[in-house]
Design an enzyme around this catalytic site. Structure first.
Site, PDB file in Angstrom:
ATOM      1  N   HIS A  86      37.493  40.403  68.151  1.00  0.00           N
ATOM      2  CA  HIS A  86      37.208  39.949  69.514  1.00  0.00           C
ATOM      3  C   HIS A  86      37.687  38.329  69.527  1.00  0.00           C
ATOM      4  CE1 HIS A  86      35.043  38.634  73.343  1.00  0.00           C
ATOM      5  NE2 HIS A  86      35.352  39.680  73.628  1.00  0.00           N
ATOM      6  N   ASP A  92      29.847  40.139  63.123  1.00  0.00           N
ATOM      7  CA  ASP A  92      29.928  40.236  64.664  1.00  0.00           C
ATOM      8  C   ASP A  92      29.385  41.725  65.055  1.00  0.00           C
ATOM      9  OD1 ASP A  92      30.102  40.391  67.479  1.00  0.00           O
ATOM     10  OD2 ASP A  92      32.223  39.993  67.440  1.00  0.00           O
ATOM     11  N   GLN A 129      28.843  45.244  69.347  1.00  0.00           N
ATOM     12  CA  GLN A 129      29.336  46.568  69.671  1.00  0.00           C
ATOM     13  C   GLN A 129      28.572  47.431  68.712  1.00  0.00           C
ATOM     14  OE1 GLN A 129      30.712  47.379  72.394  1.00  0.00           O
ATOM     15  NE2 GLN A 129      31.976  45.445  72.776  1.00  0.00           N
ATOM     16  N   LYS A 160      25.376  43.799  76.343  1.00  0.00           N
ATOM     17  CA  LYS A 160      25.880  44.996  75.971  1.00  0.00           C
ATOM     18  C   LYS A 160      24.773  46.113  75.361  1.00  0.00           C
ATOM     19  CE  LYS A 160      30.066  42.678  74.529  1.00  0.00           C
ATOM     20  NZ  LYS A 160      30.897  43.007  75.582  1.00  0.00           N
ATOM     21  N   CYS A 185      40.207  41.223  75.155  1.00  0.00           N
ATOM     22  CA  CYS A 185      39.805  39.960  74.404  1.00  0.00           C
ATOM     23  C   CYS A 185      40.404  40.094  73.028  1.00  0.00           C
ATOM     24  CB  CYS A 185      38.463  39.680  74.664  1.00  0.00           C
ATOM     25  SG  CYS A 185      38.284  39.169  76.233  1.00  0.00           S
TER      26      CYS A 185
HETATM   27  C1  LIG Z   1      33.157  42.780  69.464  1.00  0.00           C
HETATM   28  C2  LIG Z   1      32.722  41.690  70.473  1.00  0.00           C
HETATM   29  N1  LIG Z   1      32.220  40.278  70.164  1.00  0.00           N
HETATM   30  C3  LIG Z   1      32.066  39.555  70.898  1.00  0.00           C
HETATM   31  C4  LIG Z   1      31.722  39.718  72.128  1.00  0.00           C
HETATM   32  C5  LIG Z   1      31.479  38.560  73.235  1.00  0.00           C
HETATM   33  O1  LIG Z   1      30.350  38.695  73.780  1.00  0.00           O
HETATM   34  P1  LIG Z   1      29.888  37.720  74.955  1.00  0.00           P
HETATM   35  O2  LIG Z   1      30.775  37.855  75.955  1.00  0.00           O
HETATM   36  O3  LIG Z   1      28.567  38.323  75.508  1.00  0.00           O
HETATM   37  O4  LIG Z   1      29.520  36.472  74.425  1.00  0.00           O
HETATM   38  C6  LIG Z   1      32.164  40.746  72.706  1.00  0.00           C
HETATM   39  C7  LIG Z   1      32.040  41.322  74.079  1.00  0.00           C
HETATM   40  O5  LIG Z   1      32.958  40.940  74.961  1.00  0.00           O
HETATM   41  C8  LIG Z   1      32.738  41.781  71.774  1.00  0.00           C
HETATM   42  O6  LIG Z   1      32.952  43.093  72.134  1.00  0.00           O
END
Ligand SMILES: Cc1ncc(COP(=O)(O)O)c(C=O)c1O
Lengths: 415, 147
Positions: free
Chosen positions: A132, A209, A212, A235, A373
């Site tokens: 991401h 990270d 998910q 999430k 993203c």
């Molecule tokens: C794999 C992953 N990492 C990071 C994020 C970022 O999360 P957030 O937008 O809640 O900071 C997301 C979600 O958008 C994600 O799917």
């Protein structure tokens, strides 16, 4: 619906859990909502909504700042959430749980503080080809600041990490490996245990990270031995605006603070400030108190159902959706890893994903379309965007059916 | 609301068989438009002589609305003067983005099928992308001719 799917739906009382989620019970364009955009954000159970409203209605006060009763209650609720979360992910101590406003802020915090501590010109950081943007751009910024080098662990056509290439990427300049646990764009569940093992044999720390992963699977910090682990509240059925950076205490002790302000210092004079203890060193300013309390309630909620039950049910759900996808004429699944969770990303020949999104929305089906993203992932698969259905334990087999009925309409509409 | 209001037959047809879908060789000018939100990408090529659009074409990758809009735009503008183009750009932009616009796109022949896009706010940018890209290509053209 297959027979085994039927059995599972009776074993896992999905209708009972659905009742807890008020937003699921509505019509969109005159059709019952099928919310299949859980990888973007999940719906919230009443228990989470109530916890937040209870805090604001009865205990609203700042934390760690007053001797009065309400401040004490707010602090207890806030720190109570930290304990729940620490226990849930089996951290050694609550000092290892830092609240942020989401995964993005947690990763930026890490990139800044780790970067200040450990990165100099010529050093190398490895991320994967399925990150991401929030686990890519902060490292790019760090590398620009420090003249360091960002290396990318490639992915394969199936959408798996090409792990065999990792040892070649590692050098004596490698200072950190940061990879996604479960890909939001592909659904791939990466072999993070193997990556951590490989890295640790060379004394390289690893950040994961897990944004998910948390909604779908159990994580155990002590067993996993990750140095840092990041996730986001919204999430996993919690509110937006709250996330967690887990870090091993020894690491967090070493890293400098990210932001300065209230709560993160012990003593301040005009020449010198002494930082507060962990985790407060990294929590400058009034935190998202209601958000943290809501996240604690979300953890309670998940634990009440049992994450292993959730995982078993969701595996069947994804298998069912995948079978249907494979049988759907002209549909290409993007991301066919052995181990997947929660996500069905796809394209349909001759129909742009954006049109798919609009057309299925008219059938009440909410999916995400776009690059998720993860533009480098789209480039790798040579698609401008994909359509993505992503599941939570409150989704049903009939919602999967509704998705595929809706997908048929794209053909009626555009051919 | 019926989805057919958005995906009218003309739009479906132009999406499946886009007109003027090709590059124009230099020295004509071109510009690239990109909508990062949905990944739509369009390149518009335009050849102007004596203030008349001699040829205008496009290439790219996008949803049905963006492809059809570009196809209809090129079809409509070939042979028009630059001042006609300016009027048209403003009419389309006004009709699609202003809440209480009084412009009726039905006066512009087939371009009328774009009028309903206004009722799908999430899709307006798809329809306007190629028009903005054309403006950029023309601006470039102008700076070339004034040199
Ligand atoms: C794999 C992953 N990492 C990071 C994020 C970022 O999360 P957030 O937008 O809640 O900071 C997301 C979600 O958008 C994600 O799917």
């Amino acid at each position: 619906m297959s027979k085994s799917a039927h059995n599972l739906e009776t074993f896992f009382d999905v209708e009972r859990y659905r009742k807890d989620f008020p937003a699921l019970h509505q019509e969109v364009h005159g059709k019952p909502l099928a919310y299949l955009d859980n990888a973007a954000t999940a719906q919230k159970p009443q228990q989470v909504i109530d916890a937040i409203s209870n805090y604001y209605s009865n205990h609203n006060s700042n934390v760690h700042r007053g001797v009065h009763t309400l401040s004490g209650r707010a602090t207890d609720l806030y720190e109570g959430s930290r304990e729940k979360i620490a226990k849930y992910i089996n951290a050694k101590s609550t000092k290892e749980i830092i609240f942020t406003k989401g995964a993005t802020e947690a990763l930026n915090l890490l990139a800044y503080s780790f970067g200040e501590h450990a990165i100099s010109a010529g050093d190398e950081i490895i991320v994967s080809g399925m990150e991401h943007h929030s686990n890519l751009v902060p490292w790019q910024l760090l590398c620009q600041r420090k003249n360091a080098i960002l290396k990318i662990l490639p992915i394969t056509k199936k959408g798996e990490l090409d792990l065999a290439l990792l040892p070649e990427l590692i050098s004596d300049k490698t200072k950190l490996i940061s990879v996604v646990h479960t890909s939001n764009a592909l659904g791939t569940v990466n072999p993070i245990e193997d990556i951590i093992n490989i890295a640790h044999t060379q004394n390289i720390p690893v950040a994961i990270d897990g944004s998910q992963a948390l909604p779908h699977t159990a994580v155990d910090m002590q067993a996993l031995d990750a140095d840092f682990f990041i996730f986001t509240g919204h999430k996993m059925f919690g509110p937006t605006g709250v996330g967690v950076l887990y870090g091993k205490e020894a690491w967090l002790e070493k890293l400098p603070p990210y932001q300065g302000g209230g709560d993160m210092i012990r003593t301040v004079s005009y020449t010198h400030s002494e930082y507060n203890d962990l985790p407060y060193k990294f929590e400058a300013g009034t935190p998202n108190i209601a958000g943290v309390i809501g996240l604690g309630a979300a953890v309670d909620y998940i634990q009440n159902i049992g994450i292993h039950n959730i995982q078993a049910y969701e595996t069947e759900l994804l298998n069912y959706a995948t079978e249907k996808a494979l049988a759907f004429d002209g549909l290409n699944i993007i991301g066919q890893a052995e181990h997947k969770s929660g996500v069905l990303s796809f394209t349909i020949d001759g129909v742009h994903p954006h049109d798919i999104g609009t057309i299925v929305d008219f059938e009440g089906v909410a999916i995400r379309t776009g690059h998720h993203c993860a533009m480098p992932v789209m480039n790798f698969f040579n698609v401008p965007a994909t359509a993505r259905a992503s599941f939570a334990f409150y989704n049903t087999f009939s919602e999967v059916d509704a998705l595929f009925v809706a997908l048929e309409k794209t053909k009626d509409m555009l051919f | 609301m019926d989805l057919r209001e958005l995906y009218q037959q003309v739009i479906v047809d132009h999406n499946r068989n886009p007109r003027n879908f090709k590059e124009l060789p230099p020295p004509c000018s071109h510009a690239e438009g990109h909508n990062p939100l949905c990944g739509d990408k369009v390149t518009v090529y335009v050849h102007v002589e004596d203030d008349v659009i001699q040829d205008v074409t496009f290439q790219g990758d996008g949803c049905a609305i963006s492809v059809a809009s570009a196809s209809l735009m090129t079809e409509h503008l070939k042979g028009k003067t630059l001042s006609q183009e300016k009027d048209l750009f403003e009419s389309v932009h006004d009709a699609l983005t202003k809440k209480d616009s009084e412009i009726d796109l039905m006066h512009f022949g087939k371009l009328g099928v774009l009028a309903n896009v206004k009722n799908f706010p999430m899709r307006v940018k798809c329809a306007t992308l190629c028009w903005h890209t054309l403006e950029a290509a023309l601006a470039n053209q102008k700076s070339v001719t004034t040199e």
